[in-house]
Scaffold this motif. Structure first.
Motif: not given
Length: 212
Positions: A14-16, A21-22, A95-101, A113-117
């Motif tokens: 997880e990254i912010e 939140r990603f 690969v799944v990236v879940v975002r909480y805005f 950059r966020a999703y690739g990162g």
């Protein structure tokens, strides 16, 4: 059949970024049914998430791949994830990236950059293996030849996958198909031809990857 790389087990990081939140997840999958089942579970768990973006690549010929931006601007989420998977030369991977805005917009470049990162972060964190298409061989030798053959193969970094000490010694090996001819020639040389070779059906064998 070609060798390929894949993930060993599922993993999550997880990254912010600017209060968003990603949550980044990677899975070993082998067909579209597994993809849909996995995405259904993730959407159920993260039903309050703003976006559930994903990409997958399957080990087919030609390879099948697909991605989704799930409401993000076109090309800013699914494609960056897919690009990371392909850059790492992975197959049978979702690969799944879940975002909480978090209330702050990132812009197109920021989203890429966020999703690739996020995809790169979780892949860096997980275990990678090589699926090596290998001949399954059993080598049957007399006991006096065991030491010489073992030492000769060990010098080349070749170790048996199994050993059975009965009336004779039976050694099991998983040898990359392209290397089988050279391997058998070495066995013949080390045993002076006093060997029985039993060929099984080729199959994929897991080989740990240290560097990806």
């Amino acid at each position: 059949m070609e060798d390929y790389k894949t993930v060993l087990i599922s993993d999550e990081t997880e990254i912010e970024i600017k209060k968003s939140r990603f949550i980044n997840m990677v899975f070993h999958i082998e067909n579209e049914e597994a993809v849909e089942a996995t995405l259904t579970q993730i959407r159920k768990k993260h039903y309050k998430a703003t976006h559930v973006c994903w990409a997958y690549v399957l080990n087919t010929n030609p390879k099948r791949q697909k991605s989704s931006d799930d409401g993000e601007p076109p090309g800013t989420a699914g494609k960056p994830i897919l690009d990371i998977i392909n850059h790492r030369e992975l197959k049978d991977v979702l690969v799944v990236v879940v975002r909480y805005f978090g209330g702050i917009k990132l812009g197109g470049g920021g989203l890429i950059r966020a999703y690739g990162g996020g995809a790169g972060d979780v892949i860096n964190h997980c275990s990678i293996i090589k699926k090596q298409y290998s001949d399954q061989l059993r080598i049957v030798i007399h006991y006096p030849a065991y030491g010489s053959l073992s030492n000769g193969l060990l010098e080349k970094g070749i170790m048996p996958a199994s050993e059975d000490f009965g009336e004779e010694v039976t050694l099991g090996f998983h040898i990359a198909v392209a290397e089988t001819k050279e391997f058998l020639a070495r066995v013949e040389d080390q045993t002076n031809g006093n060997v029985q070779v039993i060929m099984g059906e080729p199959a994929y064998v897991d080989v740990p990857e240290i560097v990806i």
